[in-house]
Design an enzyme around this catalytic site. Structure first.
Site, PDB file in Angstrom:
ATOM      1  N   HIS A 145      -6.597  -0.901  -8.327  1.00 55.69           N
ATOM      2  CA  HIS A 145      -8.083  -1.625  -7.616  1.00 55.69           C
ATOM      3  C   HIS A 145      -9.182  -1.284  -8.145  1.00 55.69           C
ATOM      4  O   HIS A 145      -9.775  -0.639  -9.546  1.00 55.69           O
ATOM      5  CB  HIS A 145      -7.634  -0.135  -6.290  1.00 55.69           C
ATOM      6  N   ASP A 150     -12.676   0.143  -7.498  1.00 54.59           N
ATOM      7  CA  ASP A 150     -13.110   1.448  -7.851  1.00 54.59           C
ATOM      8  C   ASP A 150     -11.739   2.554  -8.783  1.00 54.59           C
ATOM      9  O   ASP A 150     -12.851   3.320  -8.801  1.00 54.59           O
ATOM     10  CB  ASP A 150     -13.390   2.080  -6.200  1.00 54.59           C
ATOM     11  N   HIS A 151     -11.138   2.358  -9.546  1.00 57.59           N
ATOM     12  CA  HIS A 151     -10.905   2.956 -10.279  1.00 57.59           C
ATOM     13  C   HIS A 151     -10.305   2.895 -11.487  1.00 57.59           C
ATOM     14  O   HIS A 151     -10.897   2.808 -12.413  1.00 57.59           O
ATOM     15  CB  HIS A 151      -8.913   3.054 -10.153  1.00 57.59           C
ATOM     16  N   ASP A 185      -4.999   7.341  -6.151  1.00 58.18           N
ATOM     17  CA  ASP A 185      -4.384   7.452  -4.101  1.00 58.18           C
ATOM     18  C   ASP A 185      -3.378   7.287  -3.158  1.00 58.18           C
ATOM     19  O   ASP A 185      -3.433   6.734  -2.971  1.00 58.18           O
ATOM     20  CB  ASP A 185      -5.407   6.144  -4.114  1.00 58.18           C
ATOM     21  N   HIS A 242      -4.368   3.057 -10.844  1.00 53.51           N
ATOM     22  CA  HIS A 242      -3.952   1.515 -10.645  1.00 53.51           C
ATOM     23  C   HIS A 242      -5.386   0.532 -10.406  1.00 53.51           C
ATOM     24  O   HIS A 242      -6.381   0.698 -11.058  1.00 53.51           O
ATOM     25  CB  HIS A 242      -3.729   2.385  -8.903  1.00 53.51           C
ATOM     26  N   HIS A 257     -10.371  10.786  -5.015  1.00 52.19           N
ATOM     27  CA  HIS A 257     -11.203  10.736  -3.913  1.00 52.19           C
ATOM     28  C   HIS A 257     -11.512  12.431  -3.578  1.00 52.19           C
ATOM     29  O   HIS A 257     -10.534  12.915  -3.305  1.00 52.19           O
ATOM     30  CB  HIS A 257     -11.190   9.866  -2.789  1.00 52.19           C
ATOM     31  N   HIS A 281       1.445   3.173  -2.680  1.00 50.31           N
ATOM     32  CA  HIS A 281      -0.582   2.916  -2.404  1.00 50.31           C
ATOM     33  C   HIS A 281      -1.082   1.329  -2.349  1.00 50.31           C
ATOM     34  O   HIS A 281      -0.989   0.358  -2.585  1.00 50.31           O
ATOM     35  CB  HIS A 281      -1.252   3.747  -2.988  1.00 50.31           C
TER      36      HIS A 281
HETATM   37  C1  GBP Z   1     -12.256   6.802   5.895  1.00 53.46           C
HETATM   38  O1  GBP Z   1     -11.939   6.304   6.603  1.00 53.46           O
HETATM   39  O2  GBP Z   1     -13.504   7.719   5.190  1.00 53.46           O
HETATM   40  N1  GBP Z   1     -13.401   5.698   3.816  1.00 53.46           N
HETATM   41  C2  GBP Z   1     -12.373   5.796   4.732  1.00 53.46           C
HETATM   42  C3  GBP Z   1     -11.048   5.798   4.253  1.00 53.46           C
HETATM   43  C4  GBP Z   1      -8.295   4.543  -0.806  1.00 53.46           C
HETATM   44  S1  GBP Z   1      -8.896   3.635  -1.764  1.00 53.46           S
HETATM   45  C5  GBP Z   1     -11.001   4.454   2.980  1.00 53.46           C
HETATM   46  C6  GBP Z   1      -9.839   4.246   2.486  1.00 53.46           C
HETATM   47  O3  GBP Z   1      -9.029   3.602   3.348  1.00 53.46           O
HETATM   48  N2  GBP Z   1      -9.360   4.488   1.338  1.00 53.46           N
HETATM   49  C7  GBP Z   1      -7.828   4.688   1.133  1.00 53.46           C
HETATM   50  C8  GBP Z   1      -7.377   5.126   1.355  1.00 53.46           C
HETATM   51  O4  GBP Z   1      -5.712   4.790   0.990  1.00 53.46           O
HETATM   52  N3  GBP Z   1      -7.279   6.107   2.299  1.00 53.46           N
HETATM   53  C9  GBP Z   1      -6.552   7.346   3.003  1.00 53.46           C
HETATM   54  C10 GBP Z   1      -6.798   7.624   4.512  1.00 53.46           C
HETATM   55  O5  GBP Z   1      -7.388   6.727   4.560  1.00 53.46           O
HETATM   56  O6  GBP Z   1      -5.965   8.410   4.645  1.00 53.46           O
HETATM   57  N4  GBP Z   1      -9.368   1.065  -2.495  1.00 53.46           N
HETATM   58  O7  GBP Z   1     -10.956   0.772  -2.249  1.00 53.46           O
HETATM   59  C11 GBP Z   1      -8.883   1.614  -1.587  1.00 53.46           C
HETATM   60  O8  GBP Z   1      -8.190   2.044  -2.009  1.00 53.46           O
HETATM   61  C12 GBP Z   1      -9.358  -0.305  -2.016  1.00 53.46           C
HETATM   62  C13 GBP Z   1      -9.704  -0.952  -2.877  1.00 53.46           C
HETATM   63  C14 GBP Z   1      -7.975  -1.453  -1.048  1.00 53.46           C
HETATM   64  C15 GBP Z   1      -9.562  -2.326  -3.412  1.00 53.46           C
HETATM   65  C16 GBP Z   1      -8.130  -2.452  -1.720  1.00 53.46           C
HETATM   66  C17 GBP Z   1      -8.340  -2.827  -3.029  1.00 53.46           C
HETATM   67 BR1  GBP Z   1      -7.706  -4.295  -2.658  1.00 53.46          BR
HETATM   68 ZN    ZN Z   2      -6.289   3.101  -3.963  1.00 49.87          ZN
END
Ligand code: GBP
Ligand code: ZN
Length: 257
Positions: free
Chosen positions: A56, A58-59, A134, A54, A173, A112
């Site tokens: 984002h 970080d991917h 994700d 996707h 992750h 997501h």
């Molecule tokens: C924690 O709780 O441990 N570190 C935090 C959660 C995916 S990364 C961080 C978080 O929100 N992670 C996202 C997620 O979906 N988590 C599921 C959950 O917490 O249950 N991301 O890096 C996230 O997708 C991102 C990058 C988001 C760009 C939006 C944009 Br635009």
């Molecule tokens: Zn994501």
């Protein structure tokens, strides 16, 4: 086929998939291309394909750089997702081949992000694998940034939930320990969750990944994949799978474990 984990950034995973007969390779979400190429080099392969789950950063954030470092590499990504560096847009059901023996099937798993893709990889005589980015995490799921609970239900419980039970699950992750601690607040007497949490703690203490899981394991321990069970729906005060999924996501978003 061989699948190698490449930990990136804080808690992301990129993966290297090698077709051993041809020595062709693909990489999933190579956000730190140098790390991925080092592992490829150590294994005597040069990746030919990038599979992006996707958009984002970080991917997909390493795609432009890996294209400079590996001229001619093809970058796959979802057509609704504006993936950086994408050369080949994929739709649900598209097939890609890797070497002589590995087949890749793209599944659209939105919510997501709108255009999120999961990649199902199979090779004769081996258990298949699915790279879920994700959308599906081990014992959890992604936040609903660009979609609805209905879409996540379809993506998680129908599309991914219908894969063979032995399918190995590789997610984007390392969130498993936190996910299971939350899962046990929803189902405190789930023995399979307790056992898995003990194993996960052991793995993390040894600095080892908790990935892969299997679809079968997720059916037993992932609350978001268990919403078809009436007892789970009751437990969260809901009467349909989609309502329960929405409620468990809301609970997780508000949970400070
Ligand atoms: C924690 O709780 O441990 N570190 C935090 C959660 C995916 S990364 C961080 C978080 O929100 N992670 C996202 C997620 O979906 N988590 C599921 C959950 O917490 O249950 N991301 O890096 C996230 O997708 C991102 C990058 C988001 C760009 C939006 C944009 Br635009
Ligand atoms: Zn994501």
């Amino acid at each position: 086929m061989k699948i190698l984990h490449i930990p990136c950034l804080e808690d992301n995973y990129a993966y290297l998939i090698i077709d051993e007969s041809s020595r062709d390779a693909a990489v999933v979400d190579p956000v730190e291309p140098e790390k991925v190429l080092k592992v490829a080099d150590e294994n005597g392969v040069v990746p030919k394909l990038v599979l992006t789950t996707h958009h984002h950063w970080d991917h997909a954030g390493g795609n432009e750089k890996i294209k400079k470092l590996v001229p001619g590499i093809r970058v796959f990504g979802g057509s609704l997702d504006n993936v950086k560096g994408c050369t080949d847009q994929v739709e649900h059901g598209d097939k890609i081949s890797l070497g002589n023996e590995v087949n890749v099937l793209a599944f659209h798993t939105p919510c997501h992000t709108k255009g999120h893709i999961s990649y199902f990889i199979s090779s004769k005589g081996e258990d298949p694998a699915v790279f879920t980015g994700d959308t599906l995490f081990i014992a959890g799921c992604g936040k609903f940034f660009e979609g609805t609970a209905e879409q996540m239900y379809q993506s998680l419980c129908k599309t991914l939930g219908s894969l063979p039970k032995t399918t190995r699950v590789y997610c984007g992750h390392e969130y498993t320990e936190k996910n299971l601690r939350f899962a046990l607040t929803v189902e405190p007497e789930n023995e399979q969750m307790k056992q898995k949490l003990a194993w996960v703690k052991h793995q993390r203490e040894a600095n080892q990944p908790t990935v892969p899981s299997t679809i079968e394991d997720e059916m037993g321990t992932n609350p978001f994949m268990r919403v078809d069970l009436p007892e789970l729906q009751n437990r969260v005060g809901c009467s349909t799978p989609v309502e329960a999924l929405k409620e468990i996501r809301r609970m997780k978003d508000n949970w400070r474990g």
